[in-house]
Write a protein that holds these residues in place. Structure first.
Motif, short mmCIF file in Angstrom:
data_model
loop_
_atom_site.label_atom_id
_atom_site.label_comp_id
_atom_site.label_asym_id
_atom_site.label_seq_id
_atom_site.Cartn_x
_atom_site.Cartn_y
_atom_site.Cartn_z
N GLN A 79 85.07 92.43 -14.26
CA GLN A 79 84.09 92.39 -15.34
C GLN A 79 82.81 93.15 -14.97
O GLN A 79 81.69 92.66 -15.10
CB GLN A 79 83.76 90.93 -15.70
CG GLN A 79 84.97 90.12 -16.17
CD GLN A 79 84.63 88.68 -16.50
OE1 GLN A 79 83.47 88.37 -16.82
NE2 GLN A 79 85.62 87.80 -16.43
N GLU B 88 77.02 96.06 -11.76
CA GLU B 88 77.04 94.63 -11.47
C GLU B 88 78.42 94.07 -11.78
O GLU B 88 78.95 94.28 -12.87
CB GLU B 88 75.99 93.92 -12.31
CG GLU B 88 75.84 92.44 -11.99
CD GLU B 88 74.76 91.80 -12.85
OE1 GLU B 88 75.03 91.59 -14.05
OE2 GLU B 88 73.65 91.54 -12.33
N CYS B 89 79.04 93.41 -10.82
CA CYS B 89 80.39 92.86 -10.99
C CYS B 89 80.42 91.38 -10.64
O CYS B 89 79.65 90.90 -9.81
CB CYS B 89 81.39 93.60 -10.09
SG CYS B 89 81.55 95.37 -10.41
N LYS B 90 81.34 90.69 -11.27
CA LYS B 90 81.66 89.33 -10.88
C LYS B 90 82.80 89.37 -9.86
O LYS B 90 83.49 90.37 -9.73
CB LYS B 90 82.08 88.50 -12.09
CG LYS B 90 80.97 88.26 -13.10
CD LYS B 90 81.45 87.37 -14.24
CE LYS B 90 80.31 87.12 -15.22
NZ LYS B 90 80.76 86.24 -16.35
N GLN B 91 83.01 88.30 -9.13
CA GLN B 91 84.11 88.20 -8.18
C GLN B 91 85.17 87.27 -8.77
O GLN B 91 84.91 86.11 -9.05
CB GLN B 91 83.61 87.65 -6.83
CG GLN B 91 82.65 88.58 -6.11
CD GLN B 91 83.29 89.89 -5.72
OE1 GLN B 91 84.42 89.93 -5.22
NE2 GLN B 91 82.58 91.00 -5.96
N CYS B 92 86.34 87.80 -8.98
CA CYS B 92 87.43 87.04 -9.57
C CYS B 92 88.51 86.77 -8.53
O CYS B 92 88.88 87.66 -7.76
CB CYS B 92 88.05 87.79 -10.75
SG CYS B 92 86.90 88.05 -12.14
#
Length: 361
Positions: free
Chosen positions: A336, A346-350
């Motif tokens: 994302q 900017e990224c989320k960690q999945c």
């Protein structure tokens, strides 16, 4: 010096583009019986390299004529290293889903190159293509003393074009590579086969040259064009040579096949590849020996035991019908991702679970 730094950055860039991990490599002996003969890439101190480029030429363990050609231009040694690194990486990329994954280590490499397999044919072609491509680019980048940009004197409609930009100097590159890779004798079948496959690599480079133009004039009217010639990206060259590998023609000798003398002709053609009367074209790769299966460890490869494969894509082929093991693991990846002003991502960690498949012994 600066060339070592540029090469280091170049190899890091290439590695970041390829979906596998490998160690940068360079040429030990580029021609003769050992194309893509490789050693771990080790860089001497800048002080030692800066004193003379002769040391680097000596480290490449070239033949006498090649060493002389290497020494007469300071940019040649770095270009040779770049060419072999690029060629080896491309070979590994093109064969990443195959049983033979371009194994170029130690005894496997030397044993493979003693035989006339179609894998050997590919190595000769990708080696010459890599050197041709790297040399032409080195000229246009100003890294060579004996060549500069391509001046393209043979362009059509010369009056309508204003030559500009900096084209890749394929003319100088072809001349250099032909001299650099030439052998004193090409009488036996194997030597002529290697020369043929070497030339295929150079021909594929030449066929991929494109003319790029920019328009100049009021409101982009294109009353004058600035044009230059560029080589295709080397990845495209690798794809084309891989296609030629798939359709490589098996050949023999017309006069004395046992001694390897006479002219090259189609011999014992495989029906799935070509009719028995098909004559190899100048752009066809050719081979004399049937390839091993590469399924089990042998003097030609490590085999495929433990190799990672992709279910429903190549596990059946790579594992040679032995089946495969399945392991489940949890991995964390960026997801994302959004670009933020200014200027970062900017990224989320999945976290997700994935299956890994490896060939059984």
């Amino acid at each position: 010096g600066i060339y070592q730094h540029l090469l280091y950055c170049y190899v890091k860039f290439i590695l970041s583009k390829y979906p596998f991990k490998t160690t940068p490599v360079f040429c030990d002996r580029l021609t003769g019986n050992e194309p893509l003969s490789i050693l771990p890439l080790t860089v001497e101190s800048e002080e030692a390299v800066g004193k003379t480029h002769y040391k680097l030429c000596d480290r490449l363990k070239l033949e006498r004529k090649q060493r002389r050609m290497c020494r007469r231009d300071p940019g040649v040694a770095e270009t040779l290293m770049e060419a072999i690194s690029m060629s080896a990486l491309e070979c590994q990329y093109q064969f990443r889903f195959e049983r033979w994954n371009c194994t170029l280590d130690g005894r496997f490499r030397s044993n493979l190159l003693k035989r006339g397999f179609k894998e050997t044919a590919f190595l000769y072609a990708i080696s010459s293509a890599g050197l041709t491509h790297a040399m032409a680019k080195a000229c246009s980048a100003g890294r060579m003393e004996r060549c500069t940009c391509d001046e393209a004197p043979d362009l059509e409609n010369r009056k309508a074009w204003q030559w500009g930009g900096c084209g890749d100097n394929l003319k100088y590159s072809n001349k250099f590579v032909k001299e650099f890779l030439s052998k004193k004798s090409n009488k036996d079948l194997r030597a002529r086969m290697d020369l043929h496959n070497t030339n295929v690599g150079m021909k594929v480079i030449k066929a991929g040259v494109e003319t790029t133009c920019k328009c100049h004039g009021v409101s982009g009217s294109c009353t004058v064009q600035t044009c230059w010639r560029q080589l295709s990206p080397f990845h495209e060259i690798g794809k084309q040579l891989k296609q030629r590998y798939e359709t490589s023609l098996k050949v023999g000798s017309i006069t004395n096949e046992a001694a390897g003398e006479g002219d090259i002709n189609p011999a014992r053609m495989q029906p799935s590849l070509a009719p028995s009367d098909q004559i190899p074209r100048t752009t066809d790769l050719i081979h004399t020996d049937d390839s091993p299966s590469f399924c089990r460890i042998s003097k030609y490869s490590l085999g495929t035991s433990g190799r990672k494969c992709y279910k429903d894509k190549n596990c059946e082929s790579i594992c040679c019908g032995r089946g495969y093991n399945t392991q489940s693991r949890v991995v964390t990846k960026p997801c994302q991702c959004q670009v933020r002003w200014c200027c970062y991502v900017e990224c989320k960690q999945c976290t997700q679970r994935e299956e890994v498949y490896t060939c059984k012994d």
